[in-house]
Every structure is written in C-alpha cells, then in structure tokens.
Motif scaffolding. Structure first.
Motif: not given
Length: 269
Positions: A10-17, A27-34
C-alpha cells in the motif's frame, strides 16, 4: 502488515506525495527520489516556495501556541505530513504538558514515521485516514480514544485543503468536521492562493497533477468561507507571515513574492 494496519504494497513510492514534497521544501530527509524530482521542478519555476513553506510552518507554531494559551487542551491535526520538529504536540505541550494531540494523514509512509517518532510520547495518537472522508476521521478509534468531543477542540487544517478539488467539496469537509466540535473550539487553517501571482503556478499545477493529489489554489473569499460558523481571531485571514508575527513583518515586496498562503484562526461560539 504494519502496526497501523496497512501492508507494504500500500506504500506508493512511484508517484510524488505532497507531504513528502513539503518535507523536502522544509529541508527534511524523509522523502524519496520521486518526491525530490517533482519538488525540484516546482522550486526551479517558483523558488519562493521554499521561504513560503517555512513561513507557513512558522504560522503553524504560532497558531498552536495561541490556541493552547486560550485554553484548548486537545488538538486534531489533519494532514500533518512528515513529523518535523517542533511538531504540533511539542509546541502545544511546551505551553501546557497536558495537551492531547491526535495526528491524521493519508500516507502510510507518514504513518510509519509518526509511529516511530511518537512511540513513548504521552497524550498523542495517529490515525491513518483521509480528509476527503471526514466522517471516518471523526469515528476513527485513535481519535475517539484520545479526543473528548464534549470539550473544546483545536482542529488544524494547515496547508491541506488546496489539495482537495472543488468536486471533492472542501466546504462540506470542513462543515462535517466542525459540526462535531463543541462551542469554544478553534479552527486553525492555512490554504494556498494565487492572489499575489496573477499568472498562477502552471508548472506547480502540472507537477501536482502527477502526484497523489492535485494543487488547487483559491482566492481569499473562498478561503474565508471555510471559516463560516467561526469568529476569526485577530488579525483575521491574512498572509501567514502577518498572523501575529514574532518580529517585524516582511516588507511588502517580499510579502508579494512569498504570498502563497493565507492563514487564520477562528473560534466557534
């Protein structure tokens, strides 16, 4: 299954949130390349989004402090995003340690971070739920277990409703949530606007169309209508740097550049 009741698929890292993009703006680090790629497109076109996001976060802190100082002892923070210190409960409990804070977000990744960071923190809870289904939020066990709807509540909808489309009816959402609140409750709300940017944000709007939620900035009058049934506290619905600033407000030209958010606090009589 995770402790919040969702499975890994259910965790979708294919699209930006939006929550993870906002974390990147701050300036946080809790994100993905997308998320970073999408956010960088927005920043390239509208670099002022970075100070605007910080000013909105500063508004949240001042507004939380204000409602707790007014006597509120329980808060529902919907669309909380990735927990960024100082969090709502840290600000609130810094004023009064007995304040209870229930966080709500629809991103399972946010839920994972919230669960990890709130472990061992008293008077807090997290509900995985979507603002588009306000009835489900009000009946969620985490909310019902922490919030007493017979006592005044601080409802926070900060930088959230511009991700709700007109068809999804933000006024209905706010009305559903606020009808459940007793007199003396407070509504803390900020919302994106293009009032100070006549050309709008075409790149940002396009980027968010590819994200998990679209971007829907609204004019002052439409945002003001979301406070129906609440008495706006001074200084009203204003650009967020002007809401009870800690120091001198930005000059007019800077306000125009970073004028992405209106914010206000209302009290229910």
């Amino acid at each position: 299954m995770t402790e919040h009741g969702f499975s890994a698929d259910q965790i979708d890292t294919s699209r930006p949130h939006p929550a993870r993009m906002y974390d990147y703006y701050l300036g946080g680090r809790d994100n993905y390349e997308v998320d970073r790629e999408a956010a960088d497109q927005v920043i390239k076109d509208v670099p002022e989004i970075l100070p605007a996001a910080r000013s909105n976060r500063a508004f949240l802190r001042r507004a939380v402090k204000s409602v707790v100082e007014s006597g509120i002892r329980q808060i529902i923070d919907i669309g909380t995003g990735i927990p960024t210190s100082p969090n709502t409960h840290e600000v609130a409990q810094g004023v009064s340690p007995d304040v209870r804070v229930a966080y709500v977000d629809n991103d399972p990744i946010v839920a994972s971070h919230a669960g990890a960071r709130l472990t061992g923190t008293s008077n807090t809870a997290f509900a995985l739920a979507d603002v588009r289904k306000p009835e489900a939020i009000l009946e969620h066990p985490a909310i019902r277990g922490l919030i007493d709807f017979d006592e005044p509540v601080g409802l926070m909808l900060v930088a959230l409703l511009h991700f709700v489309t007109d068809d999804e009816d933000p006024r209905r959402i706010v009305n559903t949530l606020t009808e459940a609140l007793p007199p003396g409750s407070h509504l803390v709300l900020s919302h994106g606007t293009a009032d100070f940017h006549p050309d709008g944000f075409p790149t940002a709007v396009k980027v968010y169309r590819g994200a998990t939620a679209t971007l829907n900035p609204r004019p002052h009058a439409d945002i003001l209508a979301l406070f129906d049934g609440f008495e706006l506290q001074e200084p009203g619905l204003v650009q967020v740097p002007l809401w009870r600033p800690d120091g001198p407000p930005p000059p007019a030209d800077e306000l125009a550049r970073i004028g992405f958010f209106y914010g206000g606090v209302g009290r229910k009589d």
